[in-house]
Design a protein around this motif. Structure first.
Motif, short mmCIF file in Angstrom:
data_model
loop_
_atom_site.label_atom_id
_atom_site.label_comp_id
_atom_site.label_asym_id
_atom_site.label_seq_id
_atom_site.Cartn_x
_atom_site.Cartn_y
_atom_site.Cartn_z
N PHE A 90 59.67 60.87 102.49
CA PHE A 90 59.05 62.15 102.86
C PHE A 90 59.39 63.27 101.89
O PHE A 90 59.36 64.44 102.22
CB PHE A 90 59.40 62.55 104.30
N LEU A 244 66.64 60.90 103.76
CA LEU A 244 67.58 60.14 104.59
C LEU A 244 67.07 60.14 106.03
O LEU A 244 66.77 61.20 106.60
CB LEU A 244 68.96 60.80 104.51
N SER A 245 67.00 58.94 106.61
CA SER A 245 66.50 58.86 107.99
C SER A 245 67.20 57.74 108.74
O SER A 245 68.01 57.01 108.17
CB SER A 245 64.98 58.62 107.99
N GLY A 246 66.87 57.61 110.00
CA GLY A 246 67.48 56.57 110.82
C GLY A 246 68.67 57.11 111.59
O GLY A 246 68.72 58.29 111.94
N PRO A 251 69.54 63.63 109.58
CA PRO A 251 68.46 63.12 108.73
C PRO A 251 67.83 64.29 107.98
O PRO A 251 67.82 65.41 108.48
CB PRO A 251 67.48 62.50 109.73
N GLY A 252 67.32 64.03 106.79
CA GLY A 252 66.70 65.13 106.05
C GLY A 252 66.58 64.80 104.58
O GLY A 252 66.89 63.70 104.15
N TRP A 253 66.13 65.80 103.79
CA TRP A 253 66.01 65.61 102.35
C TRP A 253 67.21 66.22 101.68
O TRP A 253 67.70 67.28 102.10
CB TRP A 253 64.71 66.24 101.83
N ALA B 86 61.82 54.47 111.02
CA ALA B 86 62.71 55.62 111.21
C ALA B 86 62.47 56.25 112.58
O ALA B 86 63.41 56.66 113.28
CB ALA B 86 62.50 56.66 110.10
N LEU B 89 63.81 54.01 115.41
CA LEU B 89 65.26 54.14 115.59
C LEU B 89 65.60 55.41 116.34
O LEU B 89 66.74 55.62 116.76
CB LEU B 89 65.97 54.10 114.24
N ALA B 125 55.51 60.38 107.12
CA ALA B 125 56.34 61.15 106.20
C ALA B 125 56.95 62.37 106.89
O ALA B 125 57.09 63.44 106.29
CB ALA B 125 55.59 61.54 104.93
N GLY B 126 57.28 62.19 108.16
CA GLY B 126 57.99 63.23 108.89
C GLY B 126 59.24 62.62 109.52
O GLY B 126 59.67 63.05 110.59
N CYS B 127 59.83 61.67 108.81
CA CYS B 127 60.94 60.87 109.37
C CYS B 127 62.20 61.70 109.58
O CYS B 127 63.12 61.26 110.27
CB CYS B 127 61.27 59.71 108.46
N ASP B 128 62.29 62.88 108.96
CA ASP B 128 63.46 63.72 109.20
C ASP B 128 63.34 64.43 110.55
O ASP B 128 64.32 64.98 111.04
CB ASP B 128 63.66 64.73 108.06
#
Ligand SMILES: Cc1cc2nc3c(=O)[nH]c(=O)nc-3n(C[C@H](O)[C@H](O)[C@H](O)COP(=O)(O)O)c2cc1C
Ligand code: SF4
Ligand code: FES
Lengths: 436, 197
Positions: A90, A244-246, A251-253, B86, B89, B125-128
């Motif tokens: 993302f 970074l995710s999960g 989580p974030g950029w 993502a 989870l 693309a919004g996994c954050d």
């Protein structure tokens, strides 16, 4: 940045109005283009060579080398790839929404260096706000004189078109993207002969570069290729935007210096991932998008370095890291990833089309508790049919590398968590269901 | 008689003009048609075909390749719940289940009042901000059952109308200029001057 490196592509993210021309100009915007025009195309290419900028779209090919391969022709094109659909990725979403002028300026600099006078930004269709901001930035750039004829008083002219995608993962693959940009279904083309640098858009030589790749260009031109190459180590120069995710707390950029930062830093540093969510334990992580083979906790001290990750048997790919913890079912994660590929296979190649569907069904059967022990070998056989040897980098028997990416998660799951697969078979279902 | 409005036909012609080859405008024109009607009607596809110089069957065949182009009617709000890894989870399947109950439809279906179409989506693309949802391609997340219900309520009452236009309306910013570079260019670089080899 935890290593003290300067932010290269996220320098403006603190501003809520970073997407506006006013803010962009007030924070050094279009200085790179000015400098580029003063230097001339050859000198710009030289700086990009010195920077050793690796493509950020997934394959990690050096941008300077790609540019030098562009076949000389009267008409050639630049296409910026903003299709970003690799699950868990993302970063381009962030760049088009929050700093669209940087993307536009990067595209102009690339076009200038390449001597092309028409460029396209192919933006994933689902990024509605991103499309609006890119189009606005493009309009503003024309009004400002950074696009159109006689750019910033020079003799360089360029048209830039913001083109919306319409929802198909495969269109991120560069030749499928060109088909789509030609108004067709996104079927990848066979390489050779259809290498874009030789036969690209409308049959003309074309450079395809990722959004993040071109976003680095303004900084490189202003600060010099050497300053960029001084960051990172080996072939992994500069910084990179990681997604970074999960199962992490934060989580974030995160834009991080390549090579000098490790996966451990990314996952555990309090200013970055902040550790595993709810104090859980790391089970596995995917280092570079769901096409990449998984790593176990024993690889957590690897650097965020393209070569190091490749040597360890996976890839840094699109720079997206997915963290699984002790509540994560490996079977379910691998099944969900396979389901994605089964849905997104364009269907041109039999191993990819049939194999993805077959593996998905078998994985689902195991996850739902209807699997048999023999299924594990069958699954590995199916993987072997798609990518002989099931190694990384994979053997390719298909038109594009979507196919050979399918085995990554299934094979990782079986190799790393065989017992867990067998437990599903023995207990007739997911042993972790209660934990979820 | 064209199905697209005069205004949209004018827009369409301007879009065709920014591409070296008309067919490249096919997908942008499909988006334009969807913006007008909420989905891609057979009549609109005929217009698109005529505008870019292909057959309606080619437009249909191309459009059906793409997830965002709907050749059947959909609700005013297309609610896409991502269930990829993502989001999974972070509880996306539980959220999807809740969404199905709340809206009274399964993924892929539209509510009787035509307000909502529910979709199970691949990674947005919004996994954050997982679990992540898009409504008409505008982002929401992370969502739980309560915030999902609130979102549905806000969409019904129109509180979010500024942020979430009707389905089909994608990019509300129009290109303000045509192609300029090839007109004035005498440096001999000239891309964009019609068909390349
Ligand atoms: C299935 C598949 C999907 C891809 N998706 C993307 C994408 O969304 N964005 C992207 O930049 N590159 C994507 N790529 C890689 C592109 O083919 C290409 O290598 C890249 O755009 C080149 O840009 P770079 O050299 O700047 O990295 C994908 C490749 C494959 C095989
Ligand atoms: S490998 Fe799969 S996605 Fe790629 S061209 Fe073949 S069928 Fe299509
Ligand atoms: S996995 Fe859901 S938005 Fe990426």
């Amino acid at each position: 940045m935890i290593t003290g490196a300067p932010p290269i592509v996220t320098g403006r993210m603190a501003y809520a109005d970073a997407h506006t021309l006013e803010r962009y100009l007030a924070t050094g915007g279009y200085e790179g283009l000015r400098r580029a025009i003063a230097l001339g195309p050859d000198a710009v290419r030289e700086q990009v060579d010195k920077a050793s900028l690796l493509g950020r779209g997934g394959a990690g090919f050096p941008a300077g080398r790609k540019w030098s391969m562009l076949r000389k022709a009267d008409v050639s094109y630049l296409v910026v790839n903003g299709d970003e659909s690799e699950p868990a990725t993302f970063k381009d979403h962030l760049l088009v929404e929050r700093d669209p002028h940087q993307v536009v300026e990067g595209a102009i600099i690339a076009a200038f260096a390449l001597g092309v006078s028409q460029a396209f930004i192919f933006c994933r269709g689902e990024f509605a706000l991103g499309l609006e901001r890119l189009q606005q930035a493009c309009n503003d750039a024309y009004a400002y004189g950074a696009l159109g004829t006689g750019i910033l008083g020079s003799s360089f002219s360029l048209d830039l078109v913001v083109h919306p995608g319409a929802g198909a993962y495969i269109c991120g693959e560069e030749t499928a993207l060109l088909e789509s940009l030609e108004g067709k279904r996104g079927f990848p083309r066979i390489k050779p002969p259809y290498f874009p640098a030789a036969i690209g858009l409308y049959g003309a030589p074309t450079v395809v570069n990722n959004i993040e790749t071109v976003s680095n260009l303004p900084w490189i031109v202003v600060n010099g290729g050497e300053a960029f190459a001084a960051l990172g180590a080996g072939s992994s120069t500069g910084t990179r935007l990681f997604a970074l995710s999960g199962r992490v707390e934060r989580p974030g950029w995160y834009e991080l210096e390549m090579s000098k930062t490790t996966f451990r830093d990314l996952v555990y540093d309090p200013s970055l991932g902040g550790g595993i969510r709810d104090g859980g334990e790391l089970k596995a992580f995917i280092p570079g998008g769901v096409s990449a083979p998984w790593f176990g906790p024993d690889q957590i001290d690897l650097g965020l370095d393209q070569d190091a990750v490749a040597r360890a048997g996976s890839m840094l790919g699109s720079g997206s890291v997915v963290v699984m913890d002790d509540t994560t079912c490996a079977v379910r994660a691998a099944w969900r990833i396979t389901r994605f590929f089964a849905r997104e296979s364009c269907g041109q190649c039999t191993p990819c089309r049939e194999g993805s569907g077959w593996i998905e069904k078998m994985m689902r059967r195991i996850e739902e508790g209807n699997g048999r022990e023999a299924d594990l070998d069958l699954l590995m056989d199916a993987c072997d049919n798609i990518a002989p040897g099931v190694s990384w980098p994979p053997q390719q028997t298909t038109i594009c590398v979507l196919g050979p990416s399918i085995p990554s998660s299934v094979a990782s799951g079986i190799r790393m968590f065989r017992d867990e697969f067998l437990l599903h078979v023995k207990e007739g279902g997911c042993p972790m269901r209660a934990a979820r | 008689m064209a199905h697209l409005s005069d205004e949209n036909l004018e827009r369409a012609r301007r879009l065709v003009a920014v591409y070296p080859e008309p067919r490249s405008a096919l997908i942008p024109l499909c988006h334009l048609a969807q913006a007008q009607d909420g989905w891609l009607t057979p009549e609109a596809m005929e217009d698109v075909a005529a505008l870019v110089g292909v057959t309606p069957a080619e437009v249909h065949g191309t459009a059906t390749f793409y997830d965002m182009l709907h050749t059947e009617p959909v609700g005013r709000h297309v609610v896409a719940v991502c269930t990829n890894v993502a989001c999974m989870l972070a509880g996306a399947y539980e959220l999807l289940e809740h969404a199905q109950e709340r809206l009274g439809v399964h993924a892929g279906q539209t509510t009787d009042d035509g307000e909502f179409t529910l979709e199970e989506a691949e990674c947005l693309a919004g996994c954050d901000t997982a679990p992540c949802v898009q409504v008409n391609h505008r982002f929401f997340g992370p969502l739980d059952a309560a915030s999902f219900d609130q979102l549905v309520e806000d969409l019904r009452t129109g509180v979010l109308a500024g942020q979430v236009p009707r389905h089909g309306v994608l990019c509300r910013v129009e290109r303000t200029v045509g192609l300029l570079a090839h007109e004035a260019d005498d440096s001999g670089v000239g891309a964009g001057e019609g068909s390349a080899p």
